[in-house]
Design a protein around this motif. Structure first.
Motif, mmCIF file in Angstrom:
data_model
loop_
_atom_site.group_PDB
_atom_site.id
_atom_site.type_symbol
_atom_site.label_atom_id
_atom_site.label_comp_id
_atom_site.label_asym_id
_atom_site.label_seq_id
_atom_site.Cartn_x
_atom_site.Cartn_y
_atom_site.Cartn_z
ATOM 1 N N LEU A 1 0.931 -1.107 0.000
ATOM 2 C CA LEU A 1 -0.011 0.102 0.116
ATOM 3 C C LEU A 1 0.964 1.390 -0.209
ATOM 4 N N SER B 1 0.667 5.585 -0.032
ATOM 5 C CA SER B 1 -0.421 6.452 0.636
ATOM 6 C C SER B 1 -0.236 7.574 -0.273
ATOM 7 N N THR C 1 -9.239 1.302 2.853
ATOM 8 C CA THR C 1 -8.685 0.109 3.982
ATOM 9 C C THR C 1 -9.673 -0.345 5.087
ATOM 10 N N TRP D 1 -6.703 7.496 -0.492
ATOM 11 C CA TRP D 1 -5.370 7.712 0.628
ATOM 12 C C TRP D 1 -4.489 6.478 0.089
ATOM 13 N N HIS D 2 -4.978 5.445 0.111
ATOM 14 C CA HIS D 2 -4.006 4.209 -0.192
ATOM 15 C C HIS D 2 -4.162 3.763 -1.809
ATOM 16 N N TYR E 1 3.387 0.907 5.748
ATOM 17 C CA TYR E 1 4.144 2.041 5.532
ATOM 18 C C TYR E 1 5.526 1.996 5.273
#
Length: 345
Positions: free
Chosen positions: A49, A51, A74, A102-103, A243
């Motif tokens: 993922l 962002s 998510t 966002w992701h 992340y």
């Protein structure tokens, strides 16, 4: 490739953090050399993922975001498949960055290849196992196992040695199950879809392998003299933050930005740039790393009967939602809004 004193940037490691760092410095007119241990720079692993701020950074390097991946919503669910948390989108971040959601779910190999395609020929030097360095007043010397020697102004370490992550307790000498698919099926047999489908379609011979995690304490300093670190060299981040690769890409961008225009022969100017970089990144990254470890412990290491209480609290109260928004989303969204140079409106 040129090699101008004051512009020479040597990067050890050839992963996403290294390539992001190299692209960011090349964009600012520096002479970059990337040294990779393996015969080629190649991403391993499956999906990841990324962002919004990470995508905006990649876009600034010239990477076309068209069809780069799928906007991903998510969710955190319990084993029965019931929603506990749905991470919200920030409409102001979407508007300013011009990036929906966002992701984004992407294949690690696919996005990494797109990054590699942006690197000039001659920047990456494969089959270079780094062994040591010597610091001098005005430069730094790097030494490699193949007897190659390099002179640079700064050395950036991006090697992610011993930074992989697993969810099952392990120790040296612990045997691996003879039938891994049967072993995992027994653990996940009561889980809701789509977890069982993953087991059905996964080739356990070619797509499942064992990695270990070697956690490190958070460090407040990532640099010394002419040497600075990015990526998992300093902060192995577990998947609970979603992340790790993103942080590596961000690190390289911020480091180059804080050294923009600096004569790298001037160690005082270099140290000042490193200090600004650490001020922006160290506490931010350490927080995400520590929250990821806390989340992993919370989900996997709480003993019964406390685990039953944990599940009840997560299922019937907003505690988990508050933890995620406060400890993950808030800081990342604020960072996105501060990246004004990457915003489109």
């Amino acid at each position: 490739m040129t090699s101008r004193p004051g512009k020479r940037v040597a990067i050890v490691g050839g992963g996403p953090g290294a390539i992001s760092t190299g692209l960011a410095f090349l964009q600012r007119g520096y002479d970059v050399s990337i040294y990779e241990l393996q015969p080629v720079c190649k991403a391993i692993g499956g999906a990841v993922l990324l962002s919004t701020p990470v995508l905006a950074i990649l876009r600034s390097y010239g990477l076309d975001l068209t069809n780069v991946g799928a906007p991903t919503v998510t969710y955190f669910k319990n084993k029965a498949g019931t929603d506990r948390v749905k991470l919200p989108f920030n409409t102001e971040v979407e508007r300013r960055m011009g990036i929906k959601g966002w992701h984004y779910g992407v294949l690690r190999s696919s996005i990494f290849q797109k990054m590699l395609d942006l690197v000039f020929e001659g920047v990456i030097h494969a089959d270079h196992k780094f062994t040591s360095y010597i610091k001098h007043d005005d430069y730094i010397e790097l030494f490699f196992k193949n007897s190659h020697r390099v002179t640079a102004d700064i050395l950036i370490s991006t090697d992610g040695i011993r930074s992989k992550w697993v969810v099952k307790p392990s120790w040296k000498g612990k045997p691996v199950p003879d039938n891994l698919k049967a072993y995992l099926t027994s653990i996940l047999k009561d889980w809701a879809q789509p977890i069982p489908r993953f087991l059905e379609v996964t080739n356990f011979t070619t797509h499942v392998y064992r990695w270990e995690i070697y956690n490190r304490p958070s460090m407040k300093t990532w640099s010394s003299g002419r040497v600075v670190c990015v990526r998992n060299t300093m902060h192995p981040v577990s998947p609970y933050a979603a992340y790790g690769m993103g942080i590596a890409i961000e690190d390289g961008y911020f480091l180059a930005r804080e050294l923009d225009g600096v004569d790298l022969r001037d160690v005082r100017a270099v140290s000042a740039g490193f200090e600004l970089y650490e001020k922006l990144r160290v506490d931010y990254v350490n927080h995400h790393m520590e929250f990821a470890r806390f989340s992993g412990h919370l989900f996997h290491s709480v003993p019964r009967p406390l685990a039953y209480l944990r599940d009840w609290v997560f299922d019937y109260t907003p505690l988990l939602s508050g933890l995620l928004k406060r400890n993950y989303l808030r800081d990342a969204e604020e960072q996105s809004l501060r990246l004004t140079e990457l915003q489109v409106c």
